[in-house]
Design a protein around this motif. Sequence first.
Motif: not given
Length: 444
Positions: A93-107
Motif C-alpha cells: 500500500v502506497l498512501d498519500e502517493i500524490q506527495e511523490c510523483n516518482e512513486a506514481l511514475n514507478s507504477l
Amino acid sequence: MAEIQRGILDKLKAWKENPRRKPLVLQGARQVGKSWALKKFGRESFEDMVYINFDTMPAMKEDFKRTKEPLKLIKLMELMTGKKISPTSTLIVLDEIQECNEALNSLKYFCEDAPEYAVACAGSLLGVALNRTGASFPVGKVDFMTLYPVSFAEYLRAADAQLYHSYQMIDEVMAVPEVLHQQLIDAYKLYLVLGGMPEAVSVYIDTRSWAEVKVVQDAILQSYSLDFAKHISNKDIPRVFQVWGNLQNQLAREDKKFRYADIQKGARAREYEGAIEWLCLAGLVHRVSAIGTPCLPLSAYKKDNAFKLYLNDVGLLGRKFDLDATTILMGDNLFTEFKGVMAENYVLQALVRQYGSQHYYWTSGNTAEVEFLLQDTGKIIPIEVKADKNVTAKSLAYYRKQYLPKLSIRLSALNMRKDDDLLNLPLYLVDKLKMFVGNFELNE
C-alpha cells in the motif's frame, strides 16, 4: 468506533483475483475512508501488508527518486518496514502517493516488470496530482477505482441491520409496505443531516449525538480549507476560497445556476475556471452541466457556460448552510427553504457512484427545468427530484411531451409506483436506481 461495511471492499477483492490486474489507484476526496479501506482489504485478503505513507515517511521519497526498478524498490521497502514482501501473499500500500510523483511514475514499471506483485495506492488529492503530472503518468498501466462518501445503503447497513435487510429485498416495481416506507423515509431524512463522511457516520451510530457529529463535520470542512493553502499556488488560493465559501449561496437560489458575479462583482469565467477545476479534481464538488437539446451523446450538447456545483457530501452541505439537525428532522420552516437542494445533492451523490462523474440537467430557458438527465444504454432518461410528496410541478410533464422519452423517473417522498413510462421511486431507493433502470430495459 462503529465499523461500516463498504462496498468498495468487494471491488478490491475482485481486483485481487483478476489475472490481468495492474497496480491500483484508489481515488477519492479527503476523509472518505481510502486508507481504512486499503488497510482492511490488506488484513482480510492477504497474509501480510506493507504500508508506506509518503506524508509521514518522507524519506521514502528519496528512495523512489533513486530507482524505478520494482525489485530494488521492494528491497528498500523490506528494509524500511522489516517485512518480507511476497508476490503472492503481500499487499503493498502506497498512501498519500500524490506527495511523490516518482512513486506514481514507478507504477508503470510494476505493471510491466513485476505484475505479480499486488500494489495499491491512494491519496487525498490524486485527481489534482494526476492532472499535474500529465504525460509522465503511466497512462494505461494502472487500474482506477474511486471511493465516495458512505452511501445511504451503507449507512443503513451499519445503523439498522433489520431495516437494511428489508431494504435489500425491495427489487420489484411495487408499493413498499406503508410501515416500512415510513421507516425508510425517516432514515433518509436522518441521512440528509448526517451525510456520508465515515467518521461522522461512526460517531452518530456510537453516540447518537448531533453535537459530536457537528464537531466532526466542521473539522472535515476545516481540513479541506487547509488543503487549499497547502497544495495550491499562492496566486490561486484566494479564488479557490472564494468559490468554496460561496457554494452554499449559489445553491440557495431557486435556479442554482452558478453565477460568477455572485462571487465578486465583475468576476469573469476565465478568472475562476481554474479554481472550479481544482475543486472538481480534488473530489470536493461535482459539476452538473446544462443541456438545452437532449441528444446523444449528452457531452456533445452541454453548455460550457451554464452549470451547477454541488458538494461531495450532503451532510457537509447542511453544515455549510448551518442547518441544525432538528431543523431537518422536524421539517420546520427553515428547512423548507433548503430541502430541495439537499435532496438534489443527495441524489447526485448516488448518480455519481453508479454512473460516474459526468452529469447534466435540462433547461428550457425560463419555461422548465429537469434536475438531471441520465444517459444509459443509448437512452436519455429525465430525472425529476421532489423533496416531499408534492409532485405537481410541470417541468417533467413538459419535457415528456416535447421529447417522448421511453422512461422518465420521479424521485420523491411518495411510495413506489409506475404510470406507463413514468417510474415513481421513493428517494431512499436512489442507490438502487441503476438496478431499476436495468429491469425496465429487460421488460421492454
